[in-house]
Design an enzyme around this catalytic site. Structure first.
Site, PDB file in Angstrom:
ATOM      1  N   ALA A  48       7.728  -0.771 -47.347  1.00 30.05           N
ATOM      2  CA  ALA A  48       8.977  -0.051 -47.090  1.00 30.05           C
ATOM      3  C   ALA A  48       8.857   0.573 -45.700  1.00 30.05           C
ATOM      4  O   ALA A  48       7.757   0.727 -45.175  1.00 30.05           O
ATOM      5  CB  ALA A  48       9.182   1.015 -48.156  1.00 30.05           C
TER       6      ALA A  48
ATOM      7  N   GLY B  42       5.577  -2.089 -50.497  1.00 30.06           N
ATOM      8  CA  GLY B  42       6.795  -2.772 -50.929  1.00 30.06           C
ATOM      9  C   GLY B  42       6.764  -4.269 -50.642  1.00 30.06           C
ATOM     10  O   GLY B  42       7.423  -5.046 -51.338  1.00 30.06           O
TER      11      GLY B  42
ATOM     12  N   GLU C 149       5.012  -5.732 -53.454  1.00 25.69           N
ATOM     13  CA  GLU C 149       5.868  -5.582 -54.640  1.00 25.69           C
ATOM     14  C   GLU C 149       7.000  -6.599 -54.641  1.00 25.69           C
ATOM     15  O   GLU C 149       7.333  -7.173 -55.685  1.00 25.69           O
ATOM     16  CB  GLU C 149       6.414  -4.149 -54.692  1.00 25.69           C
ATOM     17  CG  GLU C 149       5.307  -3.133 -54.984  1.00 25.69           C
ATOM     18  CD  GLU C 149       5.763  -1.690 -54.854  1.00 25.69           C
ATOM     19  OE1 GLU C 149       6.438  -1.355 -53.853  1.00 25.69           O
ATOM     20  OE2 GLU C 149       5.449  -0.891 -55.750  1.00 25.69           O
TER      21      GLU C 149
ATOM     22  N   GLU D 103       0.078   2.817 -50.431  1.00 30.54           N
ATOM     23  CA  GLU D 103       0.902   4.028 -50.490  1.00 30.54           C
ATOM     24  C   GLU D 103       0.067   5.301 -50.591  1.00 30.54           C
ATOM     25  O   GLU D 103       0.415   6.323 -50.015  1.00 30.54           O
ATOM     26  CB  GLU D 103       1.875   3.946 -51.678  1.00 30.54           C
ATOM     27  CG  GLU D 103       3.009   2.947 -51.501  1.00 30.54           C
ATOM     28  CD  GLU D 103       2.673   1.542 -51.997  1.00 30.54           C
ATOM     29  OE1 GLU D 103       1.475   1.239 -52.204  1.00 30.54           O
ATOM     30  OE2 GLU D 103       3.609   0.745 -52.160  1.00 30.54           O
TER      31      GLU D 103
HETATM   32  N1  CO8 Z   1       7.175   0.938 -41.789  1.00 23.11           N
HETATM   33  C1  CO8 Z   1       7.639   1.119 -40.550  1.00 23.11           C
HETATM   34  N2  CO8 Z   1       7.067   0.559 -39.473  1.00 23.11           N
HETATM   35  C2  CO8 Z   1       5.970  -0.193 -39.659  1.00 23.11           C
HETATM   36  C3  CO8 Z   1       5.419  -0.397 -40.934  1.00 23.11           C
HETATM   37  C4  CO8 Z   1       6.081   0.199 -42.045  1.00 23.11           C
HETATM   38  N3  CO8 Z   1       5.650   0.026 -43.306  1.00 23.11           N
HETATM   39  N4  CO8 Z   1       4.329  -1.179 -40.808  1.00 23.11           N
HETATM   40  C5  CO8 Z   1       4.200  -1.443 -39.499  1.00 23.11           C
HETATM   41  N5  CO8 Z   1       5.187  -0.856 -38.799  1.00 23.11           N
HETATM   42  C6  CO8 Z   1       5.409  -0.890 -37.355  1.00 23.11           C
HETATM   43  C7  CO8 Z   1       4.443   0.015 -36.631  1.00 23.11           C
HETATM   44  O1  CO8 Z   1       4.915   1.334 -36.671  1.00 23.11           O
HETATM   45  C8  CO8 Z   1       4.464  -0.592 -35.267  1.00 23.11           C
HETATM   46  O2  CO8 Z   1       5.638  -0.186 -34.599  1.00 23.11           O
HETATM   47  P1  CO8 Z   1       5.547   0.540 -33.140  1.00 23.11           P
HETATM   48  O3  CO8 Z   1       4.950  -0.516 -32.259  1.00 23.11           O
HETATM   49  O4  CO8 Z   1       6.958   0.858 -32.855  1.00 23.11           O
HETATM   50  O5  CO8 Z   1       4.643   1.702 -33.332  1.00 23.11           O
HETATM   51  C9  CO8 Z   1       4.607  -2.080 -35.526  1.00 23.11           C
HETATM   52  O6  CO8 Z   1       5.132  -2.188 -36.846  1.00 23.11           O
HETATM   53  C10 CO8 Z   1       3.305  -2.834 -35.475  1.00 23.11           C
HETATM   54  O7  CO8 Z   1       2.396  -2.195 -36.364  1.00 23.11           O
HETATM   55  P2  CO8 Z   1       0.901  -1.807 -35.930  1.00 23.11           P
HETATM   56  O8  CO8 Z   1       0.846  -1.478 -34.479  1.00 23.11           O
HETATM   57  O9  CO8 Z   1       0.425  -0.778 -36.889  1.00 23.11           O
HETATM   58  O10 CO8 Z   1       0.165  -3.213 -36.185  1.00 23.11           O
HETATM   59  P3  CO8 Z   1      -1.367  -3.448 -36.519  1.00 23.11           P
HETATM   60  O11 CO8 Z   1      -1.576  -4.914 -36.424  1.00 23.11           O
HETATM   61  O12 CO8 Z   1      -2.235  -2.540 -35.719  1.00 23.11           O
HETATM   62  O13 CO8 Z   1      -1.536  -2.983 -38.068  1.00 23.11           O
HETATM   63  C11 CO8 Z   1      -0.887  -2.860 -40.400  1.00 23.11           C
HETATM   64  C12 CO8 Z   1      -0.902  -3.686 -39.096  1.00 23.11           C
HETATM   65  C13 CO8 Z   1      -2.314  -2.710 -40.922  1.00 23.11           C
HETATM   66  C14 CO8 Z   1      -0.066  -3.627 -41.403  1.00 23.11           C
HETATM   67  C15 CO8 Z   1      -0.274  -1.469 -40.136  1.00 23.11           C
HETATM   68  O14 CO8 Z   1       0.951  -1.648 -39.453  1.00 23.11           O
HETATM   69  C16 CO8 Z   1      -0.005  -0.655 -41.369  1.00 23.11           C
HETATM   70  O15 CO8 Z   1      -0.915  -0.096 -41.961  1.00 23.11           O
HETATM   71  N6  CO8 Z   1       1.286  -0.543 -41.776  1.00 23.11           N
HETATM   72  C17 CO8 Z   1       1.708   0.292 -42.853  1.00 23.11           C
HETATM   73  C18 CO8 Z   1       1.357  -0.316 -44.187  1.00 23.11           C
HETATM   74  C19 CO8 Z   1       1.805   0.589 -45.304  1.00 23.11           C
HETATM   75  O16 CO8 Z   1       1.348   1.706 -45.466  1.00 23.11           O
HETATM   76  N7  CO8 Z   1       2.724   0.087 -46.142  1.00 23.11           N
HETATM   77  C20 CO8 Z   1       3.181   0.796 -47.293  1.00 23.11           C
HETATM   78  C21 CO8 Z   1       4.413   1.548 -46.936  1.00 23.11           C
HETATM   79  S1  CO8 Z   1       4.935   2.574 -48.271  1.00 23.11           S
HETATM   80  C22 CO8 Z   1       5.739   1.538 -49.288  1.00 23.11           C
HETATM   81  O17 CO8 Z   1       5.851   0.361 -49.093  1.00 23.11           O
HETATM   82  C23 CO8 Z   1       6.334   2.178 -50.485  1.00 23.11           C
HETATM   83  C24 CO8 Z   1       7.087   1.149 -51.261  1.00 23.11           C
HETATM   84  C25 CO8 Z   1       7.954   1.845 -52.187  1.00 23.11           C
HETATM   85  C26 CO8 Z   1       9.055   0.933 -52.589  1.00 23.11           C
HETATM   86  C27 CO8 Z   1       9.995   1.661 -53.436  1.00 23.11           C
HETATM   87  C28 CO8 Z   1      11.151   0.791 -53.759  1.00 23.11           C
HETATM   88  C29 CO8 Z   1      12.008   1.372 -54.862  1.00 23.11           C
END
Ligand code: CO8
Length: 262
Positions: free
Chosen positions: A69, A113, A116, A136
């Site tokens: 998400a 997400g 999921e 998360e």
């Molecule tokens: N949301 C928003 N932006 C994101 C997300 C995200 N989940 N993941 C990556 N991005 C963005 C980064 O902010 C970055 O943007 P910017 O350059 O503007 O800063 C760009 O994508 C590239 O990301 P990274 O520079 O971090 O790339 P890396 O290759 O260094 O790392 C990772 C890749 C490991 C995937 C890292 O981006 C990461 O850890 N992302 C977050 C993963 C995460 O925590 N996901 C869970 C989110 S919470 C969730 O999903 C709850 C679900 C609930 C659903 C409910 C439905 C009812």
């Protein structure tokens, strides 16, 4: 077709019977913002009601299926914003409501997400470099769209607990060994493999395929005796279709069936 901003829509396969939805928000690793999920919902509904489509493939990029998400969208929300607006409900739920078979082709990250949504699909195929996780917990929340429910049913309690409580990612190979995915493929062949699988399913009667999917999905909802009863009734229902007669007649006559989805 509607103009989409965050997804791409195509019809694939030799006769164009596989609907392909490609998540396409590369700058955010396909983070599933509201607008993106609403487009996915619309595209799924369109393919579901398109009589030429027999199966739907959902994919992302080689780097990310979806990194979860959108954390930037969630950062400043309060409880009342979420509860009152039923945050992340309708469009997300739509993925599991599709009647036609859905196949997730996962290359790269399927996190939070993203994992999921993949699990809401009927079948998951993975690329060799795919990574699955429910991170998360690391950002102070818990899975909200099936990570504590579907994941348990897919890989068992101990493994699901460990993934949800640590936030650690697992590899495609691990996901395969644990039964989260059906098979693992070289990244550049994954999508073709998923489309071929969609084509194979699309050869069958669409009405019978929908009944079969509904019955399998009910195994998650019903106690065994009720599930078996439901299955038996749907099995009986197949005898109300032309395609059931055609399928069995074709077998007896040693020819290919000519299904009419009726
Ligand atoms: N949301 C928003 N932006 C994101 C997300 C995200 N989940 N993941 C990556 N991005 C963005 C980064 O902010 C970055 O943007 P910017 O350059 O503007 O800063 C760009 O994508 C590239 O990301 P990274 O520079 O971090 O790339 P890396 O290759 O260094 O790392 C990772 C890749 C490991 C995937 C890292 O981006 C990461 O850890 N992302 C977050 C993963 C995460 O925590 N996901 C869970 C989110 S919470 C969730 O999903 C709850 C679900 C609930 C659903 C409910 C439905 C009812």
């Amino acid at each position: 077709a509607p103009a989409y901003k965050h997804i791409l829509i195509e019809k694939k396969g030799e006769v164009g019977n596989v609907g392909l939805i490609t998540l396409n928000r590369p700058k955010a690793l396909n983070a599933l913002c509201d607008a993106l999920m609403q487009e996915v919902q619309q595209a799924l509904e369109d393919f579901d009601s398109d009589p030429s489509i027999g199966a739907i493939v959902l994919t992302g990029s080689e780097k990310a299926f979806a990194a979860g998400a959108d954390i930037k969208d969630m950062q400043n929300k309060g409880f009342i914003d979420c509860f009152g607006g039923n945050f992340l409900s309708t469009s997300w739920d739509s993925v599991s409501k599709v009647k036609k078979p859905t196949i997730a082709a996962v290359n790269g990250y399927a996190l939070g997400g993203g994992c999921e949504v993949a699990m809401m699909c009927d079948i998951i195929l993975a690329g060799e470099k795919a990574k699955f996780g429910q991170p998360e917990i690391i950002i102070g929340t818990i899975p909200g769209a099936g990570g504590t429910q579907r994941l348990v049913k897919a890989i068992g309690k101990s493994r699901a607990m460990q993934m949800c409580l640590t936030g650690d990612m697992i590899t495609a190979q691990q996901a395969n060994a644990w039964g989260l995915v059906s098979s693992v493929h070289p990244p550049d062949q994954l999508l073709d493999e998923a489309i071929r699988l969609g084509e194979k399913i699309s050869q069958h009667s669409k009405v019978i395929v929908a009944m079969c999917k509904e019955s399998v999905n009910n195994s998650f909802e019903l106690p065994l005796s009720e599930g078996l009863h439901f299955e038996k009734r749907l099995f009986h229902c197949t005898f109300a279709t032309k395609d059931r007669r055609e399928g069995m007649t074709a077998f007896v006559e040693k020819r290919k069936p000519n299904f009419t989805d009726s």
